[in-house]
Design a protein around this motif. Structure first.
Motif, PDB file in Angstrom:
ATOM      1  N   ALA A 131       0.833  -1.203   0.000  1.00 38.99           N
ATOM      2  CA  ALA A 131       0.000   0.000   0.000  1.00 38.99           C
ATOM      3  C   ALA A 131       0.868   1.254   0.000  1.00 38.99           C
ATOM      4  O   ALA A 131       1.977   1.264   0.548  1.00 38.99           O
ATOM      5  N   LEU A 132       0.356   2.310  -0.614  1.00 35.14           N
ATOM      6  CA  LEU A 132       1.007   3.610  -0.511  1.00 35.14           C
ATOM      7  C   LEU A 132       0.992   4.055   0.939  1.00 35.14           C
ATOM      8  O   LEU A 132      -0.069   4.152   1.562  1.00 35.14           O
ATOM      9  N   LEU A 133       2.149   4.332   1.506  1.00 45.49           N
ATOM     10  CA  LEU A 133       2.269   4.782   2.893  1.00 45.49           C
ATOM     11  C   LEU A 133       2.379   6.302   2.904  1.00 45.49           C
ATOM     12  O   LEU A 133       3.091   6.895   2.093  1.00 45.49           O
ATOM     13  N   THR A 134       1.689   6.929   3.851  1.00 44.84           N
ATOM     14  CA  THR A 134       1.558   8.385   3.854  1.00 44.84           C
ATOM     15  C   THR A 134       2.225   9.082   5.035  1.00 44.84           C
ATOM     16  O   THR A 134       2.490  10.275   4.966  1.00 44.84           O
ATOM     17  N   SER A 135       2.479   8.347   6.124  1.00 44.25           N
ATOM     18  CA  SER A 135       3.037   8.994   7.312  1.00 44.25           C
ATOM     19  C   SER A 135       3.756   7.966   8.171  1.00 44.25           C
ATOM     20  O   SER A 135       3.372   6.795   8.200  1.00 44.25           O
ATOM     21  N   VAL A 136       4.796   8.430   8.881  1.00 47.58           N
ATOM     22  CA  VAL A 136       5.548   7.562   9.776  1.00 47.58           C
ATOM     23  C   VAL A 136       5.893   8.349  11.027  1.00 47.58           C
ATOM     24  O   VAL A 136       6.100   9.571  10.970  1.00 47.58           O
ATOM     25  N   TRP A 185       5.565   3.596  14.026  1.00 42.56           N
ATOM     26  CA  TRP A 185       4.346   3.214  13.311  1.00 42.56           C
ATOM     27  C   TRP A 185       4.317   3.940  11.976  1.00 42.56           C
ATOM     28  O   TRP A 185       4.819   5.058  11.845  1.00 42.56           O
ATOM     29  N   ALA A 186       3.739   3.299  10.968  1.00 38.59           N
ATOM     30  CA  ALA A 186       3.516   3.910   9.660  1.00 38.59           C
ATOM     31  C   ALA A 186       2.084   3.622   9.234  1.00 38.59           C
ATOM     32  O   ALA A 186       1.531   2.554   9.537  1.00 38.59           O
ATOM     33  N   VAL A 187       1.461   4.577   8.524  1.00 37.32           N
ATOM     34  CA  VAL A 187       0.084   4.408   8.067  1.00 37.32           C
ATOM     35  C   VAL A 187      -0.007   4.748   6.590  1.00 37.32           C
ATOM     36  O   VAL A 187       0.876   5.396   6.026  1.00 37.32           O
ATOM     37  N   GLY A 188      -1.129   4.312   5.973  1.00 44.86           N
ATOM     38  CA  GLY A 188      -1.305   4.605   4.564  1.00 44.86           C
ATOM     39  C   GLY A 188      -2.625   4.141   4.018  1.00 44.86           C
ATOM     40  O   GLY A 188      -3.608   4.001   4.752  1.00 44.86           O
ATOM     41  N   HIS A 189      -2.651   3.908   2.714  1.00 43.72           N
ATOM     42  CA  HIS A 189      -3.868   3.479   2.037  1.00 43.72           C
ATOM     43  C   HIS A 189      -4.319   2.118   2.556  1.00 43.72           C
ATOM     44  O   HIS A 189      -3.558   1.403   3.197  1.00 43.72           O
ATOM     45  N   LEU A 229      -5.418   6.231   5.518  1.00 46.32           N
ATOM     46  CA  LEU A 229      -5.020   6.959   6.715  1.00 46.32           C
ATOM     47  C   LEU A 229      -3.931   7.941   6.318  1.00 46.32           C
ATOM     48  O   LEU A 229      -3.078   7.634   5.473  1.00 46.32           O
ATOM     49  N   MET A 230      -3.936   9.120   6.943  1.00 49.04           N
ATOM     50  CA  MET A 230      -3.056  10.200   6.517  1.00 49.04           C
ATOM     51  C   MET A 230      -1.984  10.581   7.526  1.00 49.04           C
ATOM     52  O   MET A 230      -0.962  11.142   7.161  1.00 49.04           O
ATOM     53  N   ASP A 231      -2.208  10.307   8.814  1.00 51.63           N
ATOM     54  CA  ASP A 231      -1.218  10.708   9.808  1.00 51.63           C
ATOM     55  C   ASP A 231      -1.344   9.812  11.030  1.00 51.63           C
ATOM     56  O   ASP A 231      -2.396   9.224  11.294  1.00 51.63           O
ATOM     57  N   VAL A 232      -0.238   9.722  11.782  1.00 51.29           N
ATOM     58  CA  VAL A 232      -0.191   8.871  12.966  1.00 51.29           C
ATOM     59  C   VAL A 232       0.666   9.558  14.017  1.00 51.29           C
ATOM     60  O   VAL A 232       1.651  10.234  13.690  1.00 51.29           O
TER      61      VAL A 232
END
Length: 349
Positions: free
Chosen positions: A86-91, A100-104, A131-134
């Motif tokens: 998945a495309l990851l958007t934030s770490v 932790w990392a989050v994304g599509h 998800l956009m931020d963590v």
């Protein structure tokens, strides 16, 4: 075929704070099981969306196809093993080991060894929402936000994530509508509350204070670590993609079409800041000297030395989108649509 494009206008179905929409193949949509990210020789030249410092241990960057990169010095990068594409958007790293990392696909990944290996805590491709931020307050308490008002919390380090809903984050009109619906039709209330919140794009946390920005000029503040929220009065109708409190205490928010607003009274009033560029802005960050940087599409890189009142244009000539960055010993580590870039900022500038 995958399609990546940088958009000045945002579609509801493909919104990310990076203005990047990803179209997946039919096969990938049909196959809901996670697939490990491919290890590739030039991952540091791929689309990267976020970069952070790992306390006392270097740096981490995330991006397309599940890529997570680690560096000890911000110059040499190595790809980590990741169990999703998945495309990851934030770490975010709370210390040298836990991150932790989050994304599509509402993906949440976790590491306990400084990013060398990652495990899936949540993967929900059926939601088709990013998800956009963590952020984590410590190794146990954390939160993740995203499109369509997604808001998850954990009290056990992510072993379990719980979806949260805060009525105060809805508009006044929607609050009244939901309050009435909760009394008259509880079943419809549960369905309707899934659609009334805006996209949540970015968090900024200082102590117990949390600021959150999102779609349609959304700005909200919590003074108790996210237990209660207050939605600030709208002052702009476009999407906001980042928020930052400066070392001098001012607030800055930035978003679509080069719009930046500054507040010196904790969001009671906002000043529209004039910029030399009008490209969509993706991030705001600050160095130890109090210099502020804005990054954005079309190579946009802007510098302020007066607490965000004015900005100088240091935009990159290649025109590649810059998604985020951080300062490093007189230089900037930038993550862009074509990978990591180390850029010098001379004193003469």
């Amino acid at each position: 075929m995958h399609k990546y494009f940088l958009a000045g206008c945002m579609s509801v179905l493909s919104l990310t704070h990076l203005a990047i929409a990803v179209a997946e193949t039919d096969d990938e949509i049909a196959d809901a099981a996670p697939k490990a990210a491919f290890m590739v020789p030039l991952a540091e030249r791929s689309l990267l969306t976020d970069v952070v410092a790992i306390p006392t241990a270097g740096f981490a960057a995330v991006g397309e196809r599940g890529h997570i990169l680690l560096s000890a010095d911000g110059r040499q990068w190595q790809q980590a093993q990741v169990p999703v594409q998945a495309l990851l958007t934030s770490v975010y790293f709370v210390d040298a080991d836990y991150g932790w990392a989050v994304g599509h696909d509402a993906t949440i990944l976790h590491t306990q060894d400084g990013g060398k290996s990652w495990q899936i805590q949540q993967f929900l491709p059926q939601l088709d929402k990013p998800l956009m931020d963590v952020y984590f307050f410590d190794r146990q308490r954390g939160m993740a936000i995203g499109a369509y008002g997604m808001y998850y919390t954990t009290q056990d380090g992510g072993d379990s994530w719980h979806k949260a809903f805060y009525l105060a984050l809805a508009s006044e009109e929607d609050q009244e509508f939901l309050a009435e619906l909760a009394e008259t039709d509880p079943e419809s209330y549960l369905l309707e509350r899934e659609s009334v919140l805006p996209h949540f794009n970015r968090l900024m946390v200082q102590g117990d204070e949390i600021l959150m920005v999102g779609e349609a000029g959304f700005v909200a503040v919590s003074q108790d670590g996210g237990e209660n929220w207050q939605r600030l009065e709208n002052f702009y109708n476009g999407s906001l993609f980042d928020v930052h409190r400066t070392k001098q205490g001012s607030l800055l928010v930035a978003g679509l079409r080069g719009n930046v607003f500054r507040s010196t009274d904790d969001g009671e009033s906002w000043q529209d800041i004039s910029l030399p560029q009008s490209a969509t802005l993706n991030s705001i960050f600050e160095d130890e000297q109090g210099q502020l940087f804005l990054t954005g599409n079309a190579g946009t890189l802007l510098l302020s030395s007066d607490d965000g009142q004015t900005f100088r244009d240091l935009s990159q000539t290649d025109g590649r989108a810059i998604l985020n960055g951080l300062p490093l010993a007189g230089q900037l580590v930038l993550v862009t649509e074509t990978g990591v870039r180390l850029t010098s900022i001379s004193k003469s500038e």
